[in-house]
Design a protein around this motif. Structure first.
Motif, PDB file in Angstrom:
ATOM      1  N   THR A  85     -13.501   2.328  -6.617  1.00  0.00           N
ATOM      2  CA  THR A  85     -12.636   2.132  -7.781  1.00  0.00           C
ATOM      3  C   THR A  85     -11.709   0.935  -7.621  1.00  0.00           C
ATOM      4  O   THR A  85     -10.857   0.708  -8.473  1.00  0.00           O
ATOM      5  N   GLY A  86     -11.849   0.205  -6.531  1.00  0.00           N
ATOM      6  CA  GLY A  86     -10.951  -0.914  -6.257  1.00  0.00           C
ATOM      7  C   GLY A  86      -9.867  -0.564  -5.270  1.00  0.00           C
ATOM      8  O   GLY A  86      -9.037  -1.389  -4.926  1.00  0.00           O
ATOM      9  N   ILE A  87      -9.889   0.681  -4.790  1.00  0.00           N
ATOM     10  CA  ILE A  87      -8.903   1.137  -3.817  1.00  0.00           C
ATOM     11  C   ILE A  87      -9.623   1.406  -2.499  1.00  0.00           C
ATOM     12  O   ILE A  87     -10.754   1.877  -2.477  1.00  0.00           O
ATOM     13  N   ALA A  88      -8.945   1.091  -1.408  1.00  0.00           N
ATOM     14  CA  ALA A  88      -9.508   1.312  -0.082  1.00  0.00           C
ATOM     15  C   ALA A  88      -8.467   1.984   0.804  1.00  0.00           C
ATOM     16  O   ALA A  88      -7.267   1.906   0.549  1.00  0.00           O
TER      17      ALA A  88
ATOM     18  N   GLY B  12       0.818  -1.197   0.000  1.00  0.00           N
ATOM     19  CA  GLY B  12       0.000   0.000   0.000  1.00  0.00           C
ATOM     20  C   GLY B  12       0.857   1.253   0.000  1.00  0.00           C
ATOM     21  O   GLY B  12       2.068   1.196   0.145  1.00  0.00           O
ATOM     22  N   ILE B  13       0.188   2.364  -0.155  1.00  0.00           N
ATOM     23  CA  ILE B  13       0.840   3.670  -0.112  1.00  0.00           C
ATOM     24  C   ILE B  13       0.633   4.208   1.295  1.00  0.00           C
ATOM     25  O   ILE B  13      -0.499   4.459   1.710  1.00  0.00           O
TER      26      ILE B  13
ATOM     27  N   ARG C 272      -2.514   6.996   7.253  1.00  0.00           N
ATOM     28  CA  ARG C 272      -3.411   6.112   6.511  1.00  0.00           C
ATOM     29  C   ARG C 272      -2.613   5.260   5.544  1.00  0.00           C
ATOM     30  O   ARG C 272      -1.516   5.625   5.155  1.00  0.00           O
ATOM     31  N   LEU C 273      -3.212   4.143   5.180  1.00  0.00           N
ATOM     32  CA  LEU C 273      -2.609   3.243   4.215  1.00  0.00           C
ATOM     33  C   LEU C 273      -3.620   3.027   3.104  1.00  0.00           C
ATOM     34  O   LEU C 273      -4.750   2.600   3.358  1.00  0.00           O
ATOM     35  N   ILE C 274      -3.240   3.351   1.870  1.00  0.00           N
ATOM     36  CA  ILE C 274      -4.110   3.212   0.710  1.00  0.00           C
ATOM     37  C   ILE C 274      -3.702   1.928   0.007  1.00  0.00           C
ATOM     38  O   ILE C 274      -2.525   1.753  -0.339  1.00  0.00           O
TER      39      ILE C 274
END
Length: 111
Positions: A93-96, A36-37, A58-60
């Motif tokens: 969009t498939g990202i959390a 993740g980012i 946060r972790l994307i």
């Protein structure tokens, strides 16, 4: 909800580019690793003349990689532990996003 067919999230979450590995633990046991980012609140992100500042780390991540993560799990990122504060926030969009907090630590002052 189906995700756009043109999205190859593996390119975006490449550890050689932007991503870092987070180790996820529940009750002290490792339940998985996710790429993740990591967004650190101590750094201010700039977009043109606009500066984005948020109060929590946060972790994307890809949504599919964090489906089993729950509030109360612990993420170890770049050698630091963070409590996961709530269920993943899905953006459609498939990202959390995982909202994180540094754990409260009680220090022994020797008194």
């Amino acid at each position: 909800m189906p995700h756009p067919a043109w999205e190859d999230l593996s390119e975006f979450f490449d550890p050689d580019e932007f991503a870092t590995t987070a180790t996820i633990r529940r009750d002290g046991e490792i339940i998985g690793e996710v790429l993740g980012i990591f967004d650190d609140p101590n750094q201010i992100a700039a977009l043109g003349n606009y500066e984005l500042d948020h109060p929590t780390p946060r972790l994307i991540c890809p949504e599919t990689d964090i489906a089993d993560i729950s509030r109360g799990d612990v993420a170890t990122i770049e050698g630091r532990d963070f409590d996961i504060m709530q269920e993943p926030e899905l953006d459609g969009t498939g990202i959390a996003t995982l909202i994180l907090a540094e754990p409260n630590v009680i220090y022994d002052a020797g008194i």
